[in-house]
Write an enzyme that holds these catalytic residues in place. Structure first.
Site, PDB file in Angstrom:
ATOM      1  N   GLU A  37      26.771   8.746  39.750  1.00 47.80           N
ATOM      2  CA  GLU A  37      25.324   8.711  39.591  1.00 47.80           C
ATOM      3  C   GLU A  37      25.010   9.648  38.426  1.00 47.80           C
ATOM      4  O   GLU A  37      25.513  10.771  38.380  1.00 47.80           O
ATOM      5  CB  GLU A  37      24.603   9.222  40.847  1.00 47.80           C
ATOM      6  CG  GLU A  37      23.087   9.081  40.686  1.00 47.80           C
ATOM      7  CD  GLU A  37      22.274   9.730  41.810  1.00 47.80           C
ATOM      8  OE1 GLU A  37      22.815  10.601  42.525  1.00 47.80           O
ATOM      9  OE2 GLU A  37      21.084   9.379  41.934  1.00 47.80           O
ATOM     10  N   ARG A 266      38.408  14.666  48.492  1.00 52.50           N
ATOM     11  CA  ARG A 266      37.901  15.201  47.239  1.00 52.50           C
ATOM     12  C   ARG A 266      38.663  16.459  46.883  1.00 52.50           C
ATOM     13  O   ARG A 266      39.341  17.068  47.718  1.00 52.50           O
ATOM     14  CB  ARG A 266      36.404  15.453  47.332  1.00 52.50           C
ATOM     15  CG  ARG A 266      36.002  16.453  48.406  1.00 52.50           C
ATOM     16  CD  ARG A 266      34.494  16.446  48.619  1.00 52.50           C
ATOM     17  NE  ARG A 266      33.771  16.507  47.364  1.00 52.50           N
ATOM     18  CZ  ARG A 266      32.576  15.949  47.155  1.00 52.50           C
ATOM     19  NH1 ARG A 266      31.981  15.285  48.128  1.00 52.50           N
ATOM     20  NH2 ARG A 266      31.975  16.064  45.996  1.00 52.50           N
ATOM     21  N   LYS A 276      27.675  19.180  42.921  1.00 55.46           N
ATOM     22  CA  LYS A 276      26.710  19.101  41.823  1.00 55.46           C
ATOM     23  C   LYS A 276      25.514  20.002  42.087  1.00 55.46           C
ATOM     24  O   LYS A 276      24.952  20.586  41.172  1.00 55.46           O
ATOM     25  CB  LYS A 276      26.228  17.660  41.660  1.00 55.46           C
ATOM     26  CG  LYS A 276      27.109  16.825  40.754  1.00 55.46           C
ATOM     27  CD  LYS A 276      26.425  15.487  40.454  1.00 55.46           C
ATOM     28  CE  LYS A 276      27.429  14.498  39.875  1.00 55.46           C
ATOM     29  NZ  LYS A 276      26.868  13.133  39.822  1.00 55.46           N
TER      30      LYS A 276
END
Length: 556
Positions: A37, A266, A276
RNA sequence: AGGGCUGUAGCCAAGCGGUAAGGCAUCUGGUUUUGAUCCAGUGUACCGCAGGUUCGAAUCCUGCCAGCCCUGCCA
């Protein structure tokens, strides 16, 4: 896969799945995608995903798309799409065909939502967000049906059309899938498919005022692009049920070769943060210089710091892919850069914390000496360095009295070699009022350039230097871990645990040959580490230390 | 009785019923005009724990324990 065409990569569970799918002819060609994104800068965790997705496509001679998952215009910005493109390319990957955007498919999403409504599988719901939460139930208790659940298909079609036409306010209603309010998967309790947002979208402008949710858009985007293996991180494991539900209830996609989602863990790296949100916070709170601060785990920060694409790809390969929730040591990343830089970085000498060294029996003007650019790779050639009566050496390389027999540096009445030049012997030192060395006086042995002393005496120590008259003043930025604890994300206030010494600035000198050194290009400053010219201050001589040389000594 | 996952040396990670790969780190030697590189060597891993099946289990079954994720109109 055919054996002699493929690179020898470590195996992982995803490769095993792909091998099976290919063997069973479920798919004939691998097609993956990297779907960020555009709401922030890419970091080393994204690099892991990029290397996985693009690497798989390369190894299996398939394709990998770059797709911007841009279904939430409120958080997104073109600044991020630009930086993401740049970072992916810098890492050395090329996406298949044109860049994709989920927003390319807004018309199709709308049509598929309509299909679900027509099948009685979706409805417009007027519960507000608080009510909706109450109706959802809890982890241990089932939810209850929305009063809007039994609205007729015709009515729902009309309502959804009105949503699209801007006849409802934000938050007034949403489109929901009709699944199961008692499901043990919370994401299956009639999830939201569309919400009303009067936002200008960076790709579609003001064309839409309803935007699809991730769970609805992502699986359909994958299917439209004929993605075979949709790889994402572990937190989406539950969402896989919804991914499958949507595709299985759409006529175009309920086929055996539709995409399937697989999840891997991850990346967690010691002494840094990877979310983020937290990275955003560091930037916003000015705790770092920006997204590209060399201390940041962002691709742009690491690039500025001197990491190479090859080293990051090698790192991704070294850590592998699994489903274990793990914490990776910094040492693996550092070993990967050192391995790459050791091979490719030209050698140079820089003095970070200078003191003057005067060679009393050297009377002539400075002379030019030739030094190898890389001692293990003659093909890289030689460079000119200067040697003269006055040179700079590092403060740490001199002490008046050697502490023990293993001391390999300069001391009074002790011999040491000036790297790439002559053997010298300490004579005396001068100090300032605070007791710090200012100048060391020595003598040199003129017959020791390129050879050992003829009388057979052994000189073990080697220290580096820069000739003083032509030395170029330079600033050196030495970086340390950004946080003082292994897992700052676990902290209540992660900013309270920032390392106050994450940046140390030194002022010293580099060889004249570095006058026009290129930003981001790696050099090894011998005995000091790997450095590169800062890419944000090209008019000045500023060097970022990528990583120090491996040190098996100072630990004592 | 909520559900979904995961547990192999300090860290990462292969292994998929036949008796524990590899990388990083560590330590020891050797080479070396970078205390770097390079080379050689170096690990009793009770394979989370406890039972069971089997000639044989890290691998299959059962139970337990621990960690992570899930109640956004974020992704």
């Amino acid at each position: 896969m055919s054996n002699n065409e493929t690179v020898d990569r470590p195996v992982n569970f995803i490769r095993n799945i792909i091998n099976d799918d290919l063997a069973n002819h479920k798919h004939e060609q691998v097609h993956t995608r990297f779907p960020p994104e555009p709401n922030g800068y890419l970091h080393i965790g994204h690099a892991k995903s990029i290397c996985l997705n693009f690497g798989l496509a390369e190894d299996y001679k398939g394709l990998c798309n770059l797709r911007f998952d841009d279904t939430n215009p409120a958080k997104e910005d073109m600044e991020y799409v630009d930086s993401i493109k740049q970072d992916v390319q810098w890492l050395g990957f090329q996406w298949a065909g044109d860049i994709c955007y989920s927003s390319n498919y807004f018309d199709q999403f709308y049509a598929y939502a309509t299909e679900l409504i027509e099948k009685g599988l979706a409805y417009v719901c007027f519960l507000n967000s608080e009510e909706s939460r109450e109706y959802r139930g809890s982890l241990k208790e089932p939810g209850k049906d929305s009063p809007c659940r039994d609205t007729s298909v015709e009515e729902n079609l009309a309502l959804f059309s009105k949503m699209k036409n801007g006849e409802f306010k934000e938050g007034e209603c949403v489109l929901r899938a009709k699944i199961d309010m008692a499901s043990s998967f919370m994401c299956m309790r009639d999830p939201t498919l569309y919400r009303v947002r009067f936002e200008t979208h960076h790709q579609t402008g003001d064309k839409w005022c309803i935007y699809p949710m991730y769970d609805f858009a992502h699986c359909i985007s994958d299917a439209i692009e004929h993605i075979t293996h949709s790889l994402c991180t572990l937190e989406f494991q539950d969402n896989r049920r919804l991914y499958d539900w949507v595709l299985d209830h759409l006529d175009d996609f309920s086929k055996p070769d539709r995409p399937h989602q697989y999840e891997f863990s991850r990346l967690n790296l010691e002494y840094t943060v990877m979310s983020k949100r937290k990275l955003h916070q560091l930037v916003d709170d000015k705790l770092v210089e920006g997204w590209n601060d060399p201390r940041m785990p962002t691709i742009s920060g690491m690039r500025r710091r001197g990491y190479t694409p090859a080293s990051i790809r090698d790192f991704a390969e070294r850590i592998g892919i699994s489903k274990v929730d793990s914490m990776t040591e910094m040492g693996i990343l550092e070993a990967a850069v050192r391995d790459d830089l050791n091979k490719v970085a030209p050698r140079s000498m820089a003095v970070l914390d200078p003191i003057k060294l005067v060679i009393e029996n050297y009377e002539s003007e400075p002379e030019v000496l030739m030094a190898p650019i890389h001692p293990q790779n003659e093909e890289m050639g030689k460079r000119e360095i200067l040697f003269g009566r006055e040179v700079y050496i590092d403060r740490a390389d001199f002490t008046e009295v050697a502490p023990n027999g293993k001391f390999m540096r300069l001391a009074l009445d002790k011999e040491v070699r000036l790297r790439n030049a002559y053997v010298i012997k300490g004579v005396r030192a001068e100090y300032d009022a605070d007791g710090n060395v200012t100048t060391v006086y020595c003598t040199y042995d003129p017959d020791t350039h390129g050879k050992n002393p003829a009388d057979g005496r052994k000189v073990k120590g080697v220290i580096h230097f820069v000739e003083a008259s032509k030395a170029i003043p330079a600033e050196f930025r030495l970086y340390d871990r950004l946080f003082t604890v292994e897992n700052p994300a676990k902290e209540d206030d992660f900013e309270s645990v920032i390392n106050p010494e994450s940046l140390t600035i030194k002022n010293g000198f580099v060889e004249p040959g570095l006058l026009n050194s290129e930003p981001e290009k790696a050099y090894q400053f011998e005995r000091e580490g790997y450095f590169c010219r800062d890419n944000q201050s090209v008019d000045k001589q500023i060097y970022n230390r990528t990583v120090a040389l491996r040190d098996t000594w100072s630990a004592k």
